[in-house]
Design a protein around this motif. Sequence first.
Motif, PDB file in Angstrom:
ATOM      1  N   PHE A 104      -0.280   8.682  -1.454  1.00  0.00           N
ATOM      2  CA  PHE A 104      -1.346   9.497  -2.051  1.00  0.00           C
ATOM      3  C   PHE A 104      -2.237  10.110  -0.976  1.00  0.00           C
ATOM      4  CE2 PHE A 104      -5.858   9.442  -3.291  1.00  0.00           C
ATOM      5  CZ  PHE A 104      -5.852  10.430  -4.251  1.00  0.00           C
ATOM      6  N   THR A 105      -2.673   9.313  -0.010  1.00  0.00           N
ATOM      7  CA  THR A 105      -3.540   9.841   1.047  1.00  0.00           C
ATOM      8  C   THR A 105      -2.807  10.854   1.926  1.00  0.00           C
ATOM      9  OG1 THR A 105      -2.999   7.903   2.411  1.00  0.00           O
ATOM     10  CG2 THR A 105      -5.024   7.819   1.107  1.00  0.00           C
ATOM     11  N   VAL A 149       9.414  11.660  -3.406  1.00  0.00           N
ATOM     12  CA  VAL A 149       9.211  10.439  -2.627  1.00  0.00           C
ATOM     13  C   VAL A 149       8.706   9.311  -3.520  1.00  0.00           C
ATOM     14  CG1 VAL A 149       7.926   9.421  -0.712  1.00  0.00           C
ATOM     15  CG2 VAL A 149       8.838  11.730  -0.498  1.00  0.00           C
ATOM     16  N   SER A 150       7.795   9.630  -4.446  1.00  0.00           N
ATOM     17  CA  SER A 150       7.297   8.597  -5.366  1.00  0.00           C
ATOM     18  C   SER A 150       8.421   8.035  -6.225  1.00  0.00           C
ATOM     19  CB  SER A 150       6.193   9.190  -6.264  1.00  0.00           C
ATOM     20  OG  SER A 150       5.130   9.676  -5.508  1.00  0.00           O
ATOM     21  N   ARG A 151       9.288   8.906  -6.672  1.00  0.00           N
ATOM     22  CA  ARG A 151      10.424   8.428  -7.486  1.00  0.00           C
ATOM     23  C   ARG A 151      11.349   7.561  -6.667  1.00  0.00           C
ATOM     24  NH1 ARG A 151      14.475  12.455 -10.912  1.00  0.00           N
ATOM     25  NH2 ARG A 151      15.641  10.793 -11.983  1.00  0.00           N
ATOM     26  N   TRP A 152      11.564   7.937  -5.386  1.00  0.00           N
ATOM     27  CA  TRP A 152      12.411   7.107  -4.522  1.00  0.00           C
ATOM     28  C   TRP A 152      11.774   5.748  -4.264  1.00  0.00           C
ATOM     29  CZ3 TRP A 152      11.340   5.443   0.549  1.00  0.00           C
ATOM     30  CH2 TRP A 152      12.418   4.810   1.185  1.00  0.00           C
ATOM     31  N   LEU A 168       0.810  -1.222   0.000  1.00  0.00           N
ATOM     32  CA  LEU A 168       0.000   0.000   0.000  1.00  0.00           C
ATOM     33  C   LEU A 168       0.844   1.273   0.000  1.00  0.00           C
ATOM     34  CD1 LEU A 168      -2.872  -0.817   2.527  1.00  0.00           C
ATOM     35  CD2 LEU A 168      -2.854  -1.086   0.068  1.00  0.00           C
ATOM     36  N   ARG A 169       2.138   1.165  -0.183  1.00  0.00           N
ATOM     37  CA  ARG A 169       2.975   2.368  -0.089  1.00  0.00           C
ATOM     38  C   ARG A 169       2.554   3.474  -1.053  1.00  0.00           C
ATOM     39  NH1 ARG A 169       9.180   0.487  -0.034  1.00  0.00           N
ATOM     40  NH2 ARG A 169       8.373  -0.786  -1.753  1.00  0.00           N
ATOM     41  N   PRO A 170       2.257   3.188  -2.332  1.00  0.00           N
ATOM     42  CA  PRO A 170       1.803   4.289  -3.204  1.00  0.00           C
ATOM     43  C   PRO A 170       0.475   4.894  -2.736  1.00  0.00           C
ATOM     44  CG  PRO A 170       2.532   2.408  -4.509  1.00  0.00           C
ATOM     45  CD  PRO A 170       2.440   1.935  -3.092  1.00  0.00           C
ATOM     46  N   THR A 171      -0.441   4.046  -2.264  1.00  0.00           N
ATOM     47  CA  THR A 171      -1.730   4.552  -1.789  1.00  0.00           C
ATOM     48  C   THR A 171      -1.560   5.369  -0.520  1.00  0.00           C
ATOM     49  OG1 THR A 171      -2.777   2.572  -2.711  1.00  0.00           O
ATOM     50  CG2 THR A 171      -4.078   3.891  -1.181  1.00  0.00           C
ATOM     51  N   LEU A 216       5.073  23.036  -3.361  1.00  0.00           N
ATOM     52  CA  LEU A 216       6.180  22.399  -2.642  1.00  0.00           C
ATOM     53  C   LEU A 216       5.787  21.000  -2.170  1.00  0.00           C
ATOM     54  CD1 LEU A 216       9.010  22.634  -1.404  1.00  0.00           C
ATOM     55  CD2 LEU A 216       7.961  23.683   0.608  1.00  0.00           C
ATOM     56  N   ILE A 217       4.566  20.853  -1.689  1.00  0.00           N
ATOM     57  CA  ILE A 217       4.087  19.528  -1.272  1.00  0.00           C
ATOM     58  C   ILE A 217       4.057  18.582  -2.470  1.00  0.00           C
ATOM     59  CG2 ILE A 217       2.079  18.278  -0.397  1.00  0.00           C
ATOM     60  CD1 ILE A 217       1.439  20.739   1.289  1.00  0.00           C
ATOM     61  N   GLY A 218       3.624  19.094  -3.630  1.00  0.00           N
ATOM     62  CA  GLY A 218       3.618  18.259  -4.828  1.00  0.00           C
ATOM     63  C   GLY A 218       5.012  17.826  -5.249  1.00  0.00           C
ATOM     64  N   LEU A 219       5.985  18.707  -5.116  1.00  0.00           N
ATOM     65  CA  LEU A 219       7.363  18.342  -5.461  1.00  0.00           C
ATOM     66  C   LEU A 219       7.911  17.291  -4.496  1.00  0.00           C
ATOM     67  CD1 LEU A 219       8.844  21.859  -6.329  1.00  0.00           C
ATOM     68  CD2 LEU A 219       8.200  20.020  -7.911  1.00  0.00           C
ATOM     69  N   VAL A 220       7.576  17.427  -3.221  1.00  0.00           N
ATOM     70  CA  VAL A 220       7.995  16.412  -2.250  1.00  0.00           C
ATOM     71  C   VAL A 220       7.348  15.074  -2.587  1.00  0.00           C
ATOM     72  CG1 VAL A 220       7.886  15.741   0.175  1.00  0.00           C
ATOM     73  CG2 VAL A 220       8.449  18.104  -0.444  1.00  0.00           C
ATOM     74  N   ASN A 221       6.078  15.104  -2.969  1.00  0.00           N
ATOM     75  CA  ASN A 221       5.387  13.878  -3.370  1.00  0.00           C
ATOM     76  C   ASN A 221       6.068  13.241  -4.567  1.00  0.00           C
ATOM     77  OD1 ASN A 221       3.394  11.892  -3.900  1.00  0.00           O
ATOM     78  ND2 ASN A 221       2.336  13.304  -5.257  1.00  0.00           N
ATOM     79  N   TRP A 222       6.441  14.052  -5.542  1.00  0.00           N
ATOM     80  CA  TRP A 222       7.124  13.516  -6.733  1.00  0.00           C
ATOM     81  C   TRP A 222       8.460  12.894  -6.361  1.00  0.00           C
ATOM     82  CZ3 TRP A 222      11.775  15.311  -8.851  1.00  0.00           C
ATOM     83  CH2 TRP A 222      12.129  14.738 -10.074  1.00  0.00           C
TER      84      TRP A 222
END
Length: 330
Positions: A248-249, A322-325, A242-245, A314-320
Amino acid sequence: MTDLPSDAQTAVSSAPSADTARDERRRARRSRLYRWDVRFSPYALIAPFFLFFVAFGLFPLLYTGWASLHRVELGAPTDMEWVGLRNFSRLLDDDFFWNALRNTFTIGLLSTVPQLLMALGLAHLLNYRLRGSMFFRVAILTPYATSVAAATLVFVLMFSRTDHGLINWGLGLFGIDAVDWQNGDWTAQLAVSAIVIWRWTGYNALIYLAAMQAVPHDLYESAALDGASRWQQFLHVTVPSLRPTILFTCVVSTIGATQLFGEPLLFSQGASPTGGSDHQFQTLGLYLYEQGWFNQHLGRASAIAWTMFLLLVLIGLVNWAVSRWIRKSA
């Protein structure tokens, strides 16, 4: 048989060729219309969304960006005086802005972390075959469908400062004195966070439940054969899947916490935008509302709105990142 005249023979022989040519032109026209339909119909179908986005999303964003660079009042929105970045620099020197930013962060932290942990636990329970599971799935979504005004007013009564409040009544059973929830710093933020937790836990639980049902059952069977308990299966099978989910939440809840407005507004006495007598639970949304519609400083309000927008970017960039990692580690 008698031979037809030459003119009649010419008419009969030319009729099939004329019909064939007409059919070919009709087929070519239908083919051209089909190509146009395949090429342009998707754009026509999505055009209403982009029209509404430009009218109610892009234009307000650009207009507030332009207004943030001017001194403009609510009473005269067309009279603009260029001030450059003055509205943004004033925010850096405004104690009320930093107080609202700090309150937004603490309320977001107090509401997001327990909310997502509880949602994950509820989804894990509902993922098992329970009797009446459909009823429980619908029931946990009920707070999300409830009006924020109605929910907040109920919580105001529950967190009433008097002994008639349900929370203080429960504390009195254990010999604890009544708490003035609205006028305390941490108590008011805890109360507002409780409203957010109640409203959004079920919504996130259903998102987690949908993700859990997509996890292959073979993984649980293999873990059970290896002697893993249900708790170990949850930690080593469910959570990694569930890491991607979960990410997302976390991002969506953080965005919602940054824009928090209705709950703190209605929780304060008289629906005041100050967020309590000492601004103890005034969020960025309330501070924007106070500057724009009470103090009538649209330029400052626009600067606050763009500051919130930059925080969300900034939150969106952090999300990107972390998702890439996560993708690389997977």
